[in-house]
Design a protein around this motif. Sequence first.
Motif, PDB file in Angstrom:
ATOM      1  N   CYS A 256       0.821  -1.221   0.000  1.00 20.76           N
ATOM      2  CA  CYS A 256       0.000   0.000   0.000  1.00 20.76           C
ATOM      3  C   CYS A 256       0.845   1.257   0.000  1.00 20.76           C
ATOM      4  O   CYS A 256       0.303   2.373   0.001  1.00 20.76           O
ATOM      5  CB  CYS A 256      -0.941   0.011   1.204  1.00 20.76           C
ATOM      6  SG  CYS A 256      -0.097   0.073   2.796  1.00 20.76           S
ATOM      7  N   ASP A 257       2.172   1.093  -0.007  1.00 22.17           N
ATOM      8  CA  ASP A 257       3.097   2.214   0.055  1.00 22.17           C
ATOM      9  C   ASP A 257       2.737   3.109   1.239  1.00 22.17           C
ATOM     10  O   ASP A 257       2.539   4.327   1.103  1.00 22.17           O
ATOM     11  CB  ASP A 257       3.065   3.020  -1.243  1.00 22.17           C
ATOM     12  CG  ASP A 257       4.240   3.991  -1.352  1.00 22.17           C
ATOM     13  OD1 ASP A 257       5.220   3.824  -0.598  1.00 22.17           O
ATOM     14  OD2 ASP A 257       4.165   4.924  -2.177  1.00 22.17           O
ATOM     15  N   CYS A 258       2.678   2.467   2.405  1.00 22.06           N
ATOM     16  CA  CYS A 258       2.263   3.195   3.595  1.00 22.06           C
ATOM     17  C   CYS A 258       2.975   2.628   4.817  1.00 22.06           C
ATOM     18  O   CYS A 258       3.605   1.565   4.762  1.00 22.06           O
ATOM     19  CB  CYS A 258       0.746   3.114   3.781  1.00 22.06           C
ATOM     20  SG  CYS A 258       0.137   1.439   4.078  1.00 22.06           S
ATOM     21  N   SER A 267      -2.729   4.014   9.639  1.00 23.94           N
ATOM     22  CA  SER A 267      -1.752   3.965   8.549  1.00 23.94           C
ATOM     23  C   SER A 267      -1.541   5.360   7.978  1.00 23.94           C
ATOM     24  O   SER A 267      -2.446   6.208   8.006  1.00 23.94           O
ATOM     25  CB  SER A 267      -2.210   3.015   7.446  1.00 23.94           C
ATOM     26  OG  SER A 267      -3.399   3.499   6.842  1.00 23.94           O
ATOM     27  N   SER A 269      -0.140   7.058   4.427  1.00 29.44           N
ATOM     28  CA  SER A 269       0.210   6.793   3.030  1.00 29.44           C
ATOM     29  C   SER A 269       1.299   7.750   2.560  1.00 29.44           C
ATOM     30  O   SER A 269       1.370   8.901   2.997  1.00 29.44           O
ATOM     31  CB  SER A 269      -1.016   6.935   2.126  1.00 29.44           C
ATOM     32  OG  SER A 269      -2.021   6.020   2.515  1.00 29.44           O
TER      33      SER A 269
END
Length: 545
Positions: A256-258, A267, A269
């Motif tokens: 999720c590129d987080c 979370s 991002s």
Amino acid sequence: MNAPLSGQGSAQQAPGREPVGSRPPGQRAARDHAPTTLTGLAVKVVLLGLTAGIATWAAFPLVEAEKWVGLALLAATTAGLFYLYLTPRHIPAKYLVPGTLFLIAFQVFPVLYTASTAFTNFGDGHRGTKDDAVVAIQTASVKQVPGSVEYALSIATKGDPATGPLVFLVSDPSTGAVSVGDAEGLRQLDPADVTVAPGGKVTAADGYTVLNFGQAGARGQEITDLVVPTAGGAIRSTGLTRAYEGKAVRAYDAGCDCVRDSETGKSWSADEETGSFVAADGERLAQGWKVNVGLSNFSRVLTDPNISGPFFGTLIWNFGFAIGSTGLTFLLGMAIALALHSPRVRGTNLYRVLLILPYAMPSFAMLLVWRDMFNTDFGLVNNLFGLGVDWFGQDWSARAAVLLVQLWLGYPYMFLVATGALQAIPAELTEATSVDGASPWQSFRAVTLPLLLVALSPLLIASFAYNFNNINAIWLTTEGGPFPADNPRNGATDLLITYTYRLAFGAQGAEYGTAAAVSIFIFAIVATVSAISFRRTRKQEEVYA
């Protein structure tokens, strides 16, 4: 008798000498080239060897960082220097190239680097790459959990015990292996290079100085802040003798590129435009990475009220300070020069020596002395004149004090150059005006002053540019103060250069990108004012030529 023809005469040569034109150009150059002396050869070998050494030293970081363009440029430059100085050709270039290289290294490159920084978000929290930010976030969230491995800890350094970079020397309780750890990670040491006491504590290690309790206690905060990343988390200290390998609560998820928090489930991002990890509610993690933000920094300087307000207010005072410092010193220096230029004054040499004493003293020392002289309670100025002025506590009194200090420091220079310019003005010009019936003031205004300005205008422009960025005059007297209660970053006597310095290195967090943008504005302002002034100076020279 007829004189020989010019062509015949030029062909006659002294006995035993060949005609000059009979040798090819290459042979003439080789013959005219002076032989290299042993000293010259030694200097050339040393300098070229130093060049090769510097190039080799610079190549390794470029290879490691895979900067192939920079490496090719370095190789081409080094090869060009060797070719230039190992051949007898290109004599002018041998003298021009060193100066050009120094100009590029110390002028062009810093300007270009500053300009490139102005288009980034470089600053605290945005110094490295995205991978660096992920590592920092994960290591900062390390916590001790049940089952965490504990180590016997020794604090050591490779430098001075009080200032050298700290490392952890830890002993694995299960295997007894000793490792050294720092912010780069954990590395195992050779057992033959360490001495371990019963209980696993390292007492000595080759190449390291183990700190005693007093030395380690004096650097307690640094020890607490030191985090050693490992494959399973990170090692942190618990006191001065124990450490643990904790688990990172926050971890990066490439899917999720987080960044996810395992305890709260929240979370953040990745936002590639700002170089930050941002949550859905707008919260940003403190650690980000360096990215290109385009004209954002320039836009902030002009439109963000928190920056544009101080910027434009400081800009107005900056012009006032530069014009006031240059104008007042010029007027006082010129007035003294005119007074001593009169032939009726006796002992002019003694007066001139006494008057240039402020110019002969170190300015930074004099600025500190003047700061004490303006002290409200025991300063010489208040005590001498019976005043109770809080010079550095009020806006306008602080500005007046700074201008007075600049007047005292700067008038000797203007006095010297004005004295030289007055001596270059022909006496016949002023005598002619007197014959025509002009008063001394009319003679000065019509003849002396215009000719002085023609000679001194370039120096006045240079003085304006210097005072526009005169950081010492402010920093060593008022430090930019007094400051308003709601803005500790911008004081009443701040110049743009001191404001920029505080943006870049202030205690509230460095903003190198914004500071670089302000530096570009300063450069543009000074360049524009100087260009306009030089153009007017040229027109003035044409009129009085």
